[in-house]
Scaffold this active site. Structure first.
Site, PDB file in Angstrom:
ATOM      1  N   SER A  64       0.800  -1.235   0.000  1.00  0.00           N
ATOM      2  CA  SER A  64       0.000   0.000   0.000  1.00  0.00           C
ATOM      3  C   SER A  64       0.826   1.275   0.000  1.00  0.00           C
ATOM      4  CB  SER A  64      -0.934   0.026   1.208  1.00  0.00           C
ATOM      5  OG  SER A  64      -2.024  -0.815   0.958  1.00  0.00           O
ATOM      6  N   LYS A  67       0.469   3.440  -2.914  1.00  0.00           N
ATOM      7  CA  LYS A  67      -0.740   4.237  -3.181  1.00  0.00           C
ATOM      8  C   LYS A  67      -0.481   5.741  -3.324  1.00  0.00           C
ATOM      9  CE  LYS A  67      -3.804   0.821  -0.990  1.00  0.00           C
ATOM     10  NZ  LYS A  67      -4.549   0.501   0.252  1.00  0.00           N
ATOM     11  N   TYR A 191      -3.025  -3.289 -10.432  1.00  0.00           N
ATOM     12  CA  TYR A 191      -2.840  -2.722  -9.091  1.00  0.00           C
ATOM     13  C   TYR A 191      -2.003  -3.674  -8.235  1.00  0.00           C
ATOM     14  CZ  TYR A 191      -4.153  -2.215  -4.176  1.00  0.00           C
ATOM     15  OH  TYR A 191      -4.116  -2.129  -2.804  1.00  0.00           O
ATOM     16  N   TYR A 243      -5.074   5.092   7.893  1.00  0.00           N
ATOM     17  CA  TYR A 243      -6.409   4.479   7.947  1.00  0.00           C
ATOM     18  C   TYR A 243      -7.190   4.877   9.198  1.00  0.00           C
ATOM     19  CZ  TYR A 243      -3.940   1.508   4.628  1.00  0.00           C
ATOM     20  OH  TYR A 243      -3.195   1.052   3.602  1.00  0.00           O
ATOM     21  N   VAL A 261       1.247  -3.857   3.848  1.00  0.00           N
ATOM     22  CA  VAL A 261       1.083  -5.109   4.586  1.00  0.00           C
ATOM     23  C   VAL A 261       2.308  -6.027   4.563  1.00  0.00           C
ATOM     24  CG1 VAL A 261      -1.423  -5.391   4.696  1.00  0.00           C
ATOM     25  CG2 VAL A 261      -0.205  -6.104   2.646  1.00  0.00           C
TER      26      VAL A 261
END
Ligand code: GLN
Length: 410
Positions: A64, A67, A191, A243, A261
């Protein structure tokens, strides 16, 4: 002498190594198998010096952390207005894989959750771009940011794709609302490849330092991201990067950050530093437990908080060598970056018998910069040098050289 910064980073790692709470990501089989004891940390300054400690050569999938950088690429490719049509900028306060869509527009709430990141990937390059071109766009941009050629871990990618039901469901939902216009399978595959790009902690710190510099890579001096795009990305990282823990993180730690992760964590302090951390065990939010705690230590020890006053950044460091003396000059508002530069200059120091530090044009020191400067002087003293300072404002306060002596007046 050696610069003390890696020693400090090693000390942070060794105090946190005993923390074995958390677990590797279980939903991606390849990541579940990772060696959970790996641990590394790197800091890159705006001038491109990298300091690192721990398992610095270990590559791991970016996940992530891709991103925010893919979001930057999408804005550069399609323009901010087009991107905002499809993806919002509000913190979701929910887990990374939650399908948080805004009521009414059905936009994913932000580009940091999976829904927003899948939509981001679908925007890359152009409306009807080839799926391969989108992956290539991320790989080449991330390589420019890191300053070296990166590659994709195909086995991590295959492993995630085999269990990607949730992301596929998310992509289908986005397609049903017209947010995604390409084939959901193709976009999730792209992705997932983007998430499988391999990086080290030094790469992450360099990528973040580029953001911190407003988009200019500190070592190659290449503009990789436009200034206003870098600002947009850092703002979104600050509000949504962590988050469901984003508010607690921003107030307490204050380093705009993004986790992955595989155990990576990237942090950025505008105008100052980029930070990379890595350790595979994750906490209940999916953030690396030890890397998160290491960032907390850096924030507390070094005053690295977005809202800690930095008093502007006019800071200058220089060195002059003449006959028997070496004169280091510090000027302006000295914070981490300048102190790190000073320590590097001191590490390259010759063996001239006298070391002079001219602080007559220093306005202020941050606490960490003061401690770093003092540590440099102590190490030079240990090498048997005579230390002189010109410090009219007594910025160094009580400059005990560690052996009971104090600097002489320059
Ligand atoms: N590739 C992962 C996923 O989509 C990334 C998630 C993460 O790192 N938080 O589930």
């Amino acid at each position: 002498m050696k610069t003390p910064i890696p020693d400090y980073l090693n000390e942070v790692l060794s105090t946190l190594r005993e923390d074995t709470t958390g677990a590797t990501a279980s939903y991606i089989p390849e990541l579940a198998e990772a060696n959970p004891d790996l641990f590394a940390l790197a800091v890159t300054t705006g001038t491109g010096s990298t300091y690192s400690a721990g398992d610095v050569d270990t590559e791991f999938s970016i996940q992530s952390i891709s991103k925010p950088f893919a979001y930057a690429a999408a804005i550069m490719d399609r323009g901010i207005d087009r991107v905002l049509e499809s993806i919002g900028v509000e913190p979701s306060g929910e887990a990374f894989n939650e399908l948080s869509l805004e009521g009414g527009t059905h936009r994913p709430k932000n580009p940091m959750i999976n829904a927003g990141a899948i939509a981001t990937h679908g925007l890359l390059v152009g409306e009807r771009a080839d799926p391969e071109a989108r992956v290539a766009r991320t790989l080449s941009m991330f390589s420019q940011l890191a300053g070296r050629e990166l590659r994709i871990d195909e086995s991590v990618c295959a492993s995630e794709l085999a269990t990607a039901d949730r992301n596929l469901a998310t992509a289908h939902m986005l397609r049903s609302y017209g947010i995604l216009t390409s084939d959901p399978h193709e976009v999730v595959a792209g992705y997932t490849r983007q998430c499988s790009i391999l990086v080290t902690v030094a790469d992450l710190s360099m990528m973040a330092a580029t953001l911190a510099n407003g988009g200019v890579q500190p070592r190659t001096h290449e503009r990789v991201i436009d200034t206003d795009v870098a600002r947009q990305v850092m703002a979104v990282m600050a509000t949504a990067g962590m988050y469901d823990g984003a508010g607690d993180w921003l107030t307490r730690v204050g380093i705009p950050a993004k986790s992955g992760v595989a155990g990576g964590l990237v942090g950025v302090l505008p105008d100052q530093v980029g930070i990379g951390g890595f350790s595979p065990r994750l906490d209940e939010h999916g953030n690396s437990q030890r890397a998160r705690r290491a960032f907390e230590r850096l924030s507390a020890d070094m005053g690295l908080h977005l809202f800690a006053p930095s008093h502007g950044r006019l800071e200058v460091v220089g060195v002059q060598r003449e006959s028997s003396r070496e004169v280091f000059t510090l000027q302006g508002n000295v914070q981490f970056t300048a102190a790190a530069e000073l320590l590097d200059l001191m590490a390259d120091s010759t063996s001239l018998s006298e070391v002079h530090v001219d602080m007559s044009r220093v306005h202020s020191f941050t606490d960490v910069a003061r401690r770093m400067t003092l540590e440099g002087l102590r190490r030079l003293r240990m090498d048997g040098r005579r230390i002189f300072i010109n410090d009219p404002l007594q910025s160094l306060a009580n400059p005990d050289l560690g052996d009971g002596t104090y600097p002489e007046r320059s």
